[in-house]
Design an enzyme around this catalytic site. Sequence first.
Site, short mmCIF file in Angstrom:
data_model
loop_
_atom_site.label_atom_id
_atom_site.label_comp_id
_atom_site.label_asym_id
_atom_site.label_seq_id
_atom_site.Cartn_x
_atom_site.Cartn_y
_atom_site.Cartn_z
CG HIS A 106 -6.04 6.04 -69.49
ND1 HIS A 106 -6.10 5.25 -70.79
CD2 HIS A 106 -6.90 5.71 -68.73
CE1 HIS A 106 -6.65 4.31 -70.50
NE2 HIS A 106 -7.42 4.53 -69.47
CG ASP A 159 -10.49 2.09 -71.32
OD1 ASP A 159 -9.92 3.04 -70.54
OD2 ASP A 159 -10.12 0.74 -71.04
CD GLU A 210 -5.36 2.55 -67.00
OE1 GLU A 210 -5.77 2.00 -65.96
OE2 GLU A 210 -5.42 2.18 -68.10
CD GLU A 211 -6.01 0.63 -71.19
OE1 GLU A 211 -5.82 -0.36 -70.44
OE2 GLU A 211 -6.93 1.29 -71.48
CG ASP A 222 -2.39 4.81 -72.36
OD1 ASP A 222 -3.00 5.68 -71.23
OD2 ASP A 222 -1.92 3.65 -71.71
#
Length: 443
Positions: free
Chosen positions: A86, A119, A150-151, A88
């Site tokens: 991801h 991350d 995703e976050e 984001d």
Amino acid sequence: MSELVQKVRDVLPSVRADLEDLVRIESVWADPARRGEVQRSAEAVSKLFSEAGFGDVRIVSEGGAPAVIARHPAPPGAPTVLLYAHHDVQPEGDRGQWESAPFEPTERDGRLYGRGTADDKAGIATHLAAIRAFAGRPPVGVTVFVEGEEESGSPSLGALLAAHKELLAADVIVIADSDNWSTEQPSLTVSLRGLADCVVEVATLDHGLHSGMWGGVVPDALSALVRLLASLHDDEGNVAVAGLHEATAADVEFPAERVRADTGVLDGVTEIGSGSTAQRLWAKPAITVIGIDTTPIASASNTLIPRARAKVSMRVAPGGDAAAHLAALTSHLEAHAPWGAQVTVTPGDLGEPYAIDATGPVYDAARAAFREAWAAEPVDTGVGGSIPFIAEFAAAFPDAKILVTGVEDPNTQAHSINESLHLGVLERAATAETLLLEALGRS
Ligand code: BES
Ligand code: MN
Ligand code: MN
């Protein structure tokens, strides 16, 4: 050293430079003011995979954040592998607490600091390194899928999956968004917890009251809320909500010293809950109060507060059902209001947990690739965190083998200040993924 491992080494400096450029983009989807940055980030990711040699690269969205899908068709007879990451990132929090600016990647002691270095922009870098090591022509079909929300719980992922199901179909799905046992020993993540959250509001009065006139006779809402929140755990710190699911953790010895070292828990503060560390982290539910809305101290006066709210977040053990857990939490909150206080629960996000049966030839090939790349035995571990989309992908492609890998390590501090990537881990993770693609091409 094999020629392929040498190739990964050769491409790593360019991959690192591209990772640094990605980190400079403030792709915080949760911040509405930075949605343009998320778009810029998607464009940068799509450019990287086009330039790496993929002919079919597109930016897609279904009412949510832009995602990138980049495809290299499978050579005849070869399987297709979906590589997920991801682009984001979490908000940076208090910039003043960072040792170096969050969006200016900075190396210190073999680690690259910055929001998203690990991350999960390192996941993108890992996939890019593997593709570059094969000069854009891996021996299997590859679909790179890099999502942008995703976050935020991947709210439009279901719609993306439905709209692009044929593009995303794969035999093996590699999710590079998890942790490693240490910087020297890789993990194969075999279970993740799910997530369910809500906002609970407590009201006791229809307006504030002078606390000298009425204090001691009618309750203030904040005291009532605090008692209600306290009822979520027993004295030992175990979750006290009835009807929650408990699983059995992967059989791994988790040293007690590691808890103190990895968390920074303060002197004198004890652990909470009963059972082994692995059991509490990976296989039991957990409840955390993550925010509260009430009168701030600066504007506090001698007034009984009429209403107050808290956000409560629950992790769901593998095998549990997120919606059923939210219902159990809601019932508990409604039933435990002290002094007859009025309680309103507003449901929030849900994400399903996931457990993987990591047996069979694909998992054996992955372990062999890890072993060679890291010169260490991979450990099957659970994680306490959540990647809700895994359950959605598994439902959409029930025959696909799902491998959860990652580029984080115990000192990454994802979501916190001073997030960092261990550069040796990036190299080993990229090498392992490259060797895995090669092995899947041979099988
Ligand atoms: N990369 C994490 C998931 C993760 C956490 C893997 C810990 C391994 C260890 C992911 O980016 C994440 O933070 N997920 C969120 C999901 C939520 C927003 C639905 C989480 O776990 O809070
Ligand atoms: Mn992540
Ligand atoms: Mn995260």
